[in-house]
Write a protein that holds these residues in place. Structure first.
Motif, PDB file in Angstrom:
ATOM      1  N   VAL A   1      -1.308  -2.745  -4.495  1.00 58.36           N
ATOM      2  CA  VAL A   1      -1.094  -4.226  -3.444  1.00 58.36           C
ATOM      3  C   VAL A   1      -2.529  -4.796  -3.246  1.00 58.36           C
ATOM      4  O   VAL A   1      -2.934  -5.851  -3.402  1.00 58.36           O
ATOM      5  N   THR A   2      -3.417  -3.587  -2.649  1.00 59.58           N
ATOM      6  CA  THR A   2      -4.599  -4.052  -2.244  1.00 59.58           C
ATOM      7  C   THR A   2      -5.602  -4.655  -3.536  1.00 59.58           C
ATOM      8  O   THR A   2      -6.325  -5.556  -3.279  1.00 59.58           O
ATOM      9  N   LEU A   3      -5.357  -4.097  -4.678  1.00 65.85           N
ATOM     10  CA  LEU A   3      -5.975  -4.544  -5.965  1.00 65.85           C
ATOM     11  C   LEU A   3      -5.704  -5.732  -6.174  1.00 65.85           C
ATOM     12  O   LEU A   3      -6.400  -6.521  -6.772  1.00 65.85           O
ATOM     13  N   PHE A   4      -4.376  -6.257  -6.089  1.00 68.94           N
ATOM     14  CA  PHE A   4      -3.872  -7.702  -6.241  1.00 68.94           C
ATOM     15  C   PHE A   4      -4.237  -8.588  -5.236  1.00 68.94           C
ATOM     16  O   PHE A   4      -4.714  -9.697  -5.693  1.00 68.94           O
ATOM     17  N   LEU A   5      -4.645  -8.222  -4.149  1.00 71.14           N
ATOM     18  CA  LEU A   5      -5.249  -8.997  -3.102  1.00 71.14           C
ATOM     19  C   LEU A   5      -6.755  -9.104  -3.250  1.00 71.14           C
ATOM     20  O   LEU A   5      -7.315 -10.253  -3.483  1.00 71.14           O
ATOM     21  N   ILE A   6      -7.378  -8.224  -4.025  1.00 70.20           N
ATOM     22  CA  ILE A   6      -8.853  -8.433  -4.448  1.00 70.20           C
ATOM     23  C   ILE A   6      -8.819  -9.507  -5.804  1.00 70.20           C
ATOM     24  O   ILE A   6      -9.872 -10.398  -5.713  1.00 70.20           O
ATOM     25  N   LEU A   7      -7.995  -9.377  -6.332  1.00 73.10           N
ATOM     26  CA  LEU A   7      -8.132 -10.269  -7.580  1.00 73.10           C
ATOM     27  C   LEU A   7      -7.714 -11.714  -7.261  1.00 73.10           C
ATOM     28  O   LEU A   7      -8.297 -12.741  -7.490  1.00 73.10           O
ATOM     29  N   ALA A   8      -6.726 -11.781  -6.097  1.00 75.46           N
ATOM     30  CA  ALA A   8      -6.350 -13.231  -5.657  1.00 75.46           C
ATOM     31  C   ALA A   8      -7.467 -13.742  -4.750  1.00 75.46           C
ATOM     32  O   ALA A   8      -7.642 -14.916  -4.707  1.00 75.46           O
ATOM     33  N   ILE A   9      -7.896 -12.964  -3.872  1.00 72.41           N
ATOM     34  CA  ILE A   9      -8.916 -13.524  -3.083  1.00 72.41           C
ATOM     35  C   ILE A   9     -10.318 -13.579  -3.614  1.00 72.41           C
ATOM     36  O   ILE A   9     -11.118 -14.355  -3.251  1.00 72.41           O
TER      37      ILE A   9
ATOM     38  N   VAL B   1     -14.929  -2.261   1.083  1.00 69.12           N
ATOM     39  CA  VAL B   1     -14.799  -3.345   2.120  1.00 69.12           C
ATOM     40  C   VAL B   1     -13.249  -3.564   2.233  1.00 69.12           C
ATOM     41  O   VAL B   1     -12.866  -3.898   3.484  1.00 69.12           O
ATOM     42  N   PHE B   2     -12.337  -3.268   1.438  1.00 67.21           N
ATOM     43  CA  PHE B   2     -10.837  -3.529   1.392  1.00 67.21           C
ATOM     44  C   PHE B   2     -10.130  -2.161   2.175  1.00 67.21           C
ATOM     45  O   PHE B   2      -9.159  -2.349   1.880  1.00 67.21           O
ATOM     46  N   ALA B   3     -11.123  -1.121   2.130  1.00 65.21           N
ATOM     47  CA  ALA B   3     -10.281   0.227   2.612  1.00 65.21           C
ATOM     48  C   ALA B   3      -9.592  -0.169   3.893  1.00 65.21           C
ATOM     49  O   ALA B   3      -8.449   0.413   4.055  1.00 65.21           O
TER      50      ALA B   3
END
Length: 365
Positions: free
Chosen positions: A74-82, A52-54
């Motif tokens: 950075v993408t992993l942190f976005l997954i955590l935040a969102i 999904v986040f690719a």
């Protein structure tokens, strides 16, 4: 003493060797599947998150092309935040509200038998024969059944919450595995998918079609089901809160959950509440709830799904319903995703097979 010459190699057919090696591959693969089975859900959600986040990860990588590790982080942190943090906050608030409702039921402040009697007494005379056909002529038995059913549901919810608390360590380990796997799939996902595709014993066209369909189905299921469920639950919760109905968060989450079932939908929550509002004299609140439920909440799916997913990837509602229920029965909560994904891949695989054989037209999903 002269050394003995080595024995001559066995004259084994290449087909036997290939068959034996294929057996070894299958045995090792099955053994590996048993090893990772305890973390099946974590692996599944890690793969889903990476798929999904690719696209977001590719955009971040384009901005920092020499920092593949940094882009994945950075993408992993976005997954955590969102996703992760809001899910934790929502779960904590939901458990708190469920415990609050359970306490009111135990204390008698919320009496479902009395509420049921109010609704029945306000029904018109022509509705009574239908109630008798449903076996509800004995109102006291029906009231007792409703009360026990609701109370039992809250007890079950409380027990599940207690079990989650007891297995908090296992949950945190699974979450760590998911995030760890997601990071590496974001960083090395394209190379890994190419290696898997190259190893798959399929023709190039079949391989490409299956992998593309798998990615499309995952994204369509998440965007077309989960996102729509979140939006419907959010709107429903806001409407309940604006009307002053207690437990708006709980009702909103229930509407989001039932929206995943096409034949059921959010109406299973707001329709009984609207009936109760009409029965207790809250006419304008009932009218507002019916209008919002039918025109706003009910239309979210028809408006959002084509925008998020498109019409080409949608599978029939009856297939979604059966596959979702079957997936939940077999895999628990993860079955919400696994069931429709398997159903969509089933349809896609048969479409590919039909095209290969050139028999008739491909059945549209």
């Amino acid at each position: 003493m002269d050394a003995q010459p080595p024995p001559p190699p066995l004259n084994v057919s290449p087909r036997i060797e290939d068959g034996f090696f294929l057996g070894v591959v299958l045995i090792v693969s099955i053994a590996f599947a048993f090893v990772v089975e305890p973390f099946f859900a974590a692996i599944l959600w890690g793969v889903i998150a990476a798929i999904v986040f690719a696209p977001i990860n590719r955009q971040i990588l384009a901005a920092m092309p020499r920092h593949r590790n940094g882009a994945a982080l950075v993408t992993l942190f976005l997954i955590l935040a969102i996703v992760i943090v809001p899910a934790f906050v929502l779960s904590a608030a939901l458990l708190q509200e469920a415990a609050y409702f359970y306490g009111k039921i135990q204390s008698g402040e919320i009496n479902f038998a009395r509420l049921f009697a109010q609704v029945v007494d306000s029904l018109p005379d022509w509705a009574m024969p239908y109630l008798r056909r449903l076996g509800l002529s004995n109102f006291y038995a029906a009231q007792d059944m409703v009360t026990k059913g609701i109370t039992s549901s809250f007890r079950t919810l409380a027990a599940q919450a207690f079990q989650i608390g007891q297995s908090a360590f296992s949950f945190l380990v699974a979450l760590g595995v998911m995030l760890y796997l997601t990071y590496f799939l974001l960083r090395d996902g394209e190379a890994l998918s190419e290696r898997i595709a190259a190893a798959a014993p399929l023709r190039a066209g079949q391989r490409k079609a299956l992998f593309e369909q798998f990615v499309i189905v995952i994204r369509a299921t998440i965007k077309g089901s989960i996102v729509v469920a979140i939006v419907q639950g959010l709107i429903g919760g806001i409407v309940f809160w604006a009307l002053g109905i207690q437990g708006a968060l709980l009702w909103g989450v229930l509407m989001g959950a039932f929206s995943l079932l096409p034949a059921v939908g959010t109406a299973i929550v707001w329709v009984p509440v609207a009936i109760y509002l009409f029965a207790t004299g809250a006419i304008w609140q009932g009218v507002v709830l019916v209008v919002c439920g039918a025109l706003v909440i009910g239309s979210v799916d028809n408006v959002l799904r084509p925008i998020l997913v498109g019409r080409d990837t949608r599978i029939p509602d009856y297939v979604v319903l059966i596959s979702t229920l079957g997936g939940i029965e077999l895999f628990g909560f993860s079955g919400i995703i696994i069931g429709p994904v398997i159903a969509a891949l089933f349809i896609a695989t048969w479409n590919i097979f039909t095209r290969m054989r050139g028999v008739g037209e491909v059945v549209e999903a």
